[in-house]
Design a protein around this motif. Structure first.
Motif, PDB file in Angstrom:
ATOM      1  N   ARG A 195      21.239 -11.788  11.290  1.00  0.00           N
ATOM      2  CA  ARG A 195      21.527 -13.455  11.558  1.00  0.00           C
ATOM      3  C   ARG A 195      21.000 -14.269  11.714  1.00  0.00           C
ATOM      4  N   GLU A 244      27.616 -21.598   9.628  1.00  0.00           N
ATOM      5  CA  GLU A 244      27.952 -20.051  10.482  1.00  0.00           C
ATOM      6  C   GLU A 244      28.558 -20.386  11.130  1.00  0.00           C
ATOM      7  N   ILE A 273      19.701 -17.862  13.914  1.00  0.00           N
ATOM      8  CA  ILE A 273      21.023 -19.178  14.192  1.00  0.00           C
ATOM      9  C   ILE A 273      20.306 -20.217  14.512  1.00  0.00           C
ATOM     10  N   HIS A 283      29.838 -18.696  21.235  1.00  0.00           N
ATOM     11  CA  HIS A 283      28.584 -19.041  20.422  1.00  0.00           C
ATOM     12  C   HIS A 283      27.449 -20.254  20.899  1.00  0.00           C
ATOM     13  N   GLU A 323      28.463 -13.859  14.204  1.00  0.00           N
ATOM     14  CA  GLU A 323      27.246 -14.390  14.753  1.00  0.00           C
ATOM     15  C   GLU A 323      26.202 -13.638  15.401  1.00  0.00           C
ATOM     16  N   GLY A 338      32.584 -16.411  16.196  1.00  0.00           N
ATOM     17  CA  GLY A 338      31.055 -16.731  16.649  1.00  0.00           C
ATOM     18  C   GLY A 338      30.863 -16.025  17.392  1.00  0.00           C
TER      19      GLY A 338
END
Length: 438
Positions: free
Chosen positions: A99, A82, A101, A132, A90, A87
Motif C-alpha cells: 500500500r 484509505e 501512504i 494511522h 493500511e 488504518g
C-alpha cells in the motif's frame, strides 16, 4: 570514515528522526483528543440549549450526530478512501510494500473525519486514527529525508507505535504492538526496535504534558484481589480464568466473523444507501450522547461507569448485545475510527457478567467481577487481534493493574489459543486481505 562509524552515524540519525516522529505524532494525537473533548462538550451545550424539552434536546443532538457522520463519510469517500476505518491495516500494508501512504491527504481527512465520526457518538476508538496518522508522519519525514526502504519501514513502524502510545498514554503497549502484531512486516533489528521505543516514549511525554500523567482507566485493585487465598482458592481461580479465556476466545472468533460479514454487506450496498445508514446511525448515537452519554462512544466512560456501579446481569447482557451490534455497524460505515476501545468495553461487559456467575457459584471464594473484567479486556483483544502480549501490556498500562498480570496472562493466552483452534484469523490480517481485493 570506517564502516562502524558510518553505522553509528546512521543509527543516531534514525534515532533523531524517531524522536521527531514521536514529537509530531504526540502533538497530533493530543490535538485530536482535545478536539474530541470539545465536540463532546458541544453535545452538552446542545442539550443545555433545549433543557426545557427532552424531546427537542434529543432531536437536536440526533440531527447534529447525523450531520457529523454524513460529512465524515463524504470527506473520506471524496478525498481519501484509505482513511476509512482503523488504518492499522493500511500501515501493515505499507510496511509490506503493498500500500502507498498518501500522507498529504490522509492526515487531514483522518483527523477531521475522525473527530466528526467519533465525536458524533459512534462506537469507534481514537487509537485507530492516531496510529494511522503516526504512520503517515513517519512516511512524511522519511520522504523528506529521502530514506531508503529499510529506514522507511522503521520510520513507519515508529510512527504507528507512537500513535498507539499517545492514544492510551501506554508507550510499552505501542512498542509491543509493533513487534508482535506487525512482526511479519516490521524489519526487526537493534536500531529499528530502539527507534520505535524512542518514538513511543516521546509521544507519551507530549501527550502527558497536555492531559496530565496517570493511567487512562485506573482501577482500585484493593477491592478486586482476595486476601491471602489458600491452595483451593488459587486452583479455583485459575480454573475460572481458563474458562473465561475459552469463552472470550469464542467471542473473539465471532467478533471477527461478524465484523467481516457486516463489511461484506456494506460493500454490496450503494453509496447512497450507505450514506443514509451512516446518517441514521449517527443520529441514534447523537441522541444517546445527551440521553446516556456514557453508553456510546469508544467505551472509556462506559468502562468507568460499569466498574463503579456494577449493574445487574440482565442489563449487562442487553448492553453487550447493543454495543456489539453498534460497533459492527459503526465500523462498517467507512468513517475513520478504531476498534481497540470498543473491544475493551465489550471485554469488560463479558468479564463482569462472568464474574457475577462466579460469585453465585462460589460465594465462599471472595471473587470480584471487576478482576474478571480486567482480564477479559485483554483477552478479547488477544482473541481478535491475536496479539496476547499487547493485550496484556495495554490493559495493564491503561488500568494500572499490574498485580492482575497472572490472571491476564492466563485469560489472554487461553483466549488467543482458543480463537486459533477455531480457525479464526487475526482481524487486521482479514481487513488487509479485504482491502487488497478491492
Amino acid at each position: 570514515m570506517s564502516e562502524r562509524e558510518s553505522a553509528i552515524r546512521n543509527a543516531m540519525r534514525i534515532y533523531l528522526l524517531a524522536a521527531v516522529i514521536g514529537l509530531v505524532t504526540g502533538v497530533l494525537a493530543s490535538a485530536f483528543h482535545y478536539c474530541l473533548q470539545k465536540v463532546f462538550y458541544l453535545h452538552g451545550k446542545v442539550a443545555a440549549s433545549f433543557s426545557g424539552s427532552s424531546m427537542n434536546e434529543a432531536l437536536a443532538a440526533a440531527l447534529l450526530g447525523a450531520a457529523m457522520t454524513a460529512i465524515a463519510v463524504i470527506l473520506v469517500r471524496g478525498f481519501a478512501p484509505e482513511a476509512a476505518g482503523s488504518g492499522v491495516q493500511e500501515i501493515e500494508g505499507a510496511l509490506q510494500g503493498l500500500r502507498n501512504i498518501r500522507w498529504q491527504r490522509v492526515i487531514g481527512i483522518k483527523f477531521i473525519g475522525g473527530v466528526l465520526a467519533i465525536g458524533s457518538g459512534l462506537l469507534l476508538g481514537r487509537e485507530g486514527p492516531t496510529i494511522h496518522m503516526g504512520g503517515c508522519v513517519g512516511k512524511m519525514i522519511g520522504e523528506q529525508e529521502k530514506s531508503d526502504g529499510h529506514t522507511m519501514n522503521t520510520l513507519l513502524a515508529a510512527g504507528a507505535g507512537a500513535g498507539l502510545s499517545a492514544a492510551f498514554s501506554a508507550p510499552l503497549a505501542g512498542v509491543v504492538f509493533v513487534t508482535e502484531e506487525m512482526r511479519r512486516r516490521f524489519n526487526y533489528n537493534f536500531v529499528s526496535l530502539h527507534a520505535v521505543i524512542i518514538a513511543s516514549v516521546v509521544a507519551k511525554v507530549v501527550n502527558d504534558q497536555v492531559f496530565g500523567l496517570g493511567p487512562s482507566l485506573p482501577i482500585n485493585l484493593k477491592i478486586l484481589l482476595p486476601t491471602s487465598p489458600g491452595p483451593e482458592e488459587i486452583s479455583l481461580v485459575v480454573s475460572l480464568y481458563i474458562v473465561l479465556g475459552i469463552i472470550i476466545g469464542v467471542c473473539g472468533a465471532g467478533f471477527n466473523t461478524a465484523m467481516l460479514g457486516c463489511l461484506g454487506i456494506s460493500d454490496r450496498l450503494s453509496r447512497t444507501a450507505m450514506l443514509l445508514i451512516a446518517s441514521a446511525l449517527g443520529a441514534a448515537a447523537g441522541a444517546l450522547m445527551v440521553i446516556r452519554a456514557g453508553y456510546v462512544g469508544g467505551g472509556d466512560r462506559l468502562i468507568q461507569i460499569v466498574f463503579s456501579s456494577l449493574p445487574g446481569l440482565g442489563f449487562l447482557l442487553a448492553l453487550l448485545a447493543v454495543r456489539a451490534l453498534m460497533t459492527f455497524l459503526s465500523y462498517s460505515t467507512g468513517v475513520p475510527g478504531g476498534i481497540f476501545s470498543p473491544m475493551l468495553a465489550l471485554g469488560t461487559l463479558i468479564g463482569i457478567g462472568f464474574g457475577f456467575f462466579g460469585q453465585a457459584l462460589f460465594p465462599q471464594a471472595g471473587l470480584h467481577p471487576g478482576a474478571f473484567a480486567v482480564a477479559a479486556m485483554g483477552g478479547l483483544f488477544a482473541a481478535t487481534v491475536r496479539a496476547p502480549l499487547t493485550g496484556i501490556v495495554l490493559v495493564a498500562e491503561l488500568t494500572a493493574s499490574f498485580e492482575l498480570l497472572p490472571q491476564m496472562i492466563i485469560t489472554c493466552m487461553t483466549a488467543s489459543i482458543t480463537a486459533q483452534m477455531l480457525g479464526s484469523k487475526p482481524i487486521y490480517e482479514l481487513l488487509l486481505n479485504r482491502m487488497l481485493k478491492t
